[in-house]
Scaffold this motif. Structure first.
Motif, short mmCIF file in Angstrom:
data_model
loop_
_atom_site.label_atom_id
_atom_site.label_comp_id
_atom_site.label_asym_id
_atom_site.label_seq_id
_atom_site.Cartn_x
_atom_site.Cartn_y
_atom_site.Cartn_z
N ILE A 55 1.09 1.39 5.98
CA ILE A 55 1.75 2.11 4.89
C ILE A 55 3.19 2.42 5.26
O ILE A 55 3.45 3.14 6.23
N GLN A 56 4.11 1.88 4.47
CA GLN A 56 5.54 2.13 4.66
C GLN A 56 6.14 2.88 3.47
O GLN A 56 7.35 3.00 3.37
N VAL A 80 -0.90 11.41 10.38
CA VAL A 80 -1.28 10.46 9.32
C VAL A 80 -0.22 9.37 9.18
O VAL A 80 -0.55 8.18 9.11
N VAL A 81 1.05 9.75 9.14
CA VAL A 81 2.11 8.75 8.98
C VAL A 81 2.15 7.81 10.17
O VAL A 81 2.29 6.59 10.01
N TRP A 89 5.35 6.47 1.07
CA TRP A 89 4.55 7.68 0.92
C TRP A 89 5.13 8.60 -0.15
O TRP A 89 6.34 8.76 -0.23
N ASP A 90 4.25 9.24 -0.92
CA ASP A 90 4.64 10.45 -1.64
C ASP A 90 4.58 11.57 -0.62
O ASP A 90 3.48 12.01 -0.22
N VAL A 104 0.84 -1.19 0.00
CA VAL A 104 0.00 0.00 0.00
C VAL A 104 0.88 1.24 0.00
O VAL A 104 1.86 1.31 0.74
N LYS A 105 0.52 2.22 -0.83
CA LYS A 105 1.27 3.47 -0.89
C LYS A 105 0.36 4.63 -0.53
O LYS A 105 -0.79 4.70 -0.97
N GLY A 106 0.88 5.57 0.26
CA GLY A 106 0.13 6.77 0.61
C GLY A 106 0.44 7.91 -0.33
O GLY A 106 1.59 8.19 -0.62
N HIS A 107 -0.61 8.59 -0.82
CA HIS A 107 -0.42 9.67 -1.80
C HIS A 107 -1.44 10.77 -1.56
O HIS A 107 -2.64 10.49 -1.59
N LEU A 124 1.18 13.33 1.16
CA LEU A 124 1.09 13.94 2.48
C LEU A 124 0.89 15.46 2.39
O LEU A 124 0.13 16.04 3.15
N PHE A 150 -0.96 5.31 10.34
CA PHE A 150 -0.98 4.25 9.33
C PHE A 150 0.34 3.48 9.26
O PHE A 150 0.58 2.76 8.29
#
Length: 303
Positions: free
Chosen positions: A45-46, A37-38, A48-49, A3-6, A8, A41
């Motif tokens: 989620i490891q 948020v970081v 992130w953009d 999973v990627k976070g996009h 921040l 999650f």
């Protein structure tokens, strides 16, 4: 599935109430938001953009927002440092990426200034939305080669090909293109499949490219209403889906294989770059085949 976070920090998506807050209040709220948020999650989620589209961020004029004034007053590099340092403080083990659609020398200068200023960037994100047609291997690889000079992994973060009519070339901001309907077509689907295969093949073989993210799995709810998914709105696969399945699961995926050692107890492993496990009975050992490496190191397994 990873999973990627996009993303921040970005200047386009925000709560409406933030517009009534001045820069001196926005900054601490933004810092707290990134950390929360970081941290919240961290078990999911490891990757992130960390910050998105910084080239245009301080001068963005296609809608009011609270981040552009902050970037204009504090400086672009100030926002970049804020995003990376707050995110890393919340999860030091995660990977944080700078991401942009502007792949001109302006983006190179932004990255260079950030690195010279001591900002730790883990990877460089390159967007390649190609609603107006495939730019071709030569142009895309020349872009990749330019950004490879930083010695950081490159992530093709937002790749898009449409399977219908192409957006007119005179459109400068893709968001300005609006049509009542943008259907997928048999001719467009054939073109999309060919373009995707060429794009993926050329980038998969580049030693600086770490990952490639396709932007939108399905036509349903796709950005700009474009027929850009690899499955249609009804869920049926397009030819591009079959192409990617053939490449990833066929050519580039090494399936579980049972082999017999030679007289010296050795086995030969032929496979693409990635992580492998060799097991015999209850004993197992992991090893890596590196990108750009033709032969791997010897590993020993004691059964």
């Amino acid at each position: 599935m990873r999973v990627k976070g996009h993303p921040l920090v970005w200047h386009t998506v925000q709560p409406d109430w933030l517009m009534a807050v001045g820069d001196d209040e926005v900054e601490p709220l933004l810092r707290a938001h990134v950390r929360e948020v970081v941290a919240d999650f961290a078990d999911v989620i490891q990757l992130w953009d960390a910050i998105n589209e910084t080239v245009i961020m301080p001068v963005f004029d296609n809608g009011d927002n609270a981040i552009t004034p902050l970037a204009a007053s504090r400086g672009r590099q100030y926002l970049i440092r804020l995003a990376f340092e707050e995110a890393r403080a919340a999860n030091p083990a995660a990977t944080f990426v700078i991401n942009d659609f502007d792949l001109s020398p302006d983006y190179e200068r932004v990255i260079e200034e950030a690195l010279d200023g001591g900002v730790r960037i883990d990877a460089i994100g390159l967007q390649t939305h190609m609603h107006q047609g495939y730019r071709g291997e030569e142009e895309i690889l020349s872009i990749v080669d330019r950004f490879a000079r930083f010695g950081l992994p490159l992530q093709l973060t937002e790749t898009t090909f449409v399977s219908g009519d192409l957006m007119p070339l005179e459109i400068e901001d893709l968001n300005d293109y609006r049509v009542d309907a943008w259907p997928t077509t048999p001719e467009g689907e054939a073109r999309q499949a060919d373009d995707i295969e060429r794009h993926y093949r050329s980038l998969y073989g580049h030693p600086a490219v770490e990952s490639l993210t396709y932007w939108g799995f399905t036509d349903a709810g796709a950005w700009l209403g474009a027929p850009s998914g690899i499955v249609r709105a009804d869920g049926s696969p397009k030819p591009s889906y079959d192409v990617l399945e053939r490449l990833i699961r066929g050519e580039w995926w090494t399936p579980p294989t049972r082999v017999r050692t030679d007289d010296a107890g050795r086995i030969r492993v032929d496979g693409v770059a990635g992580s492998y496990t060799v097991a015999s009975g209850d004993a197992a050992v992991d090893f890596e085949v590196g990108r750009g490496v033709e032969t791997s190191s010897v590993v020993e397994l004691t059964a």
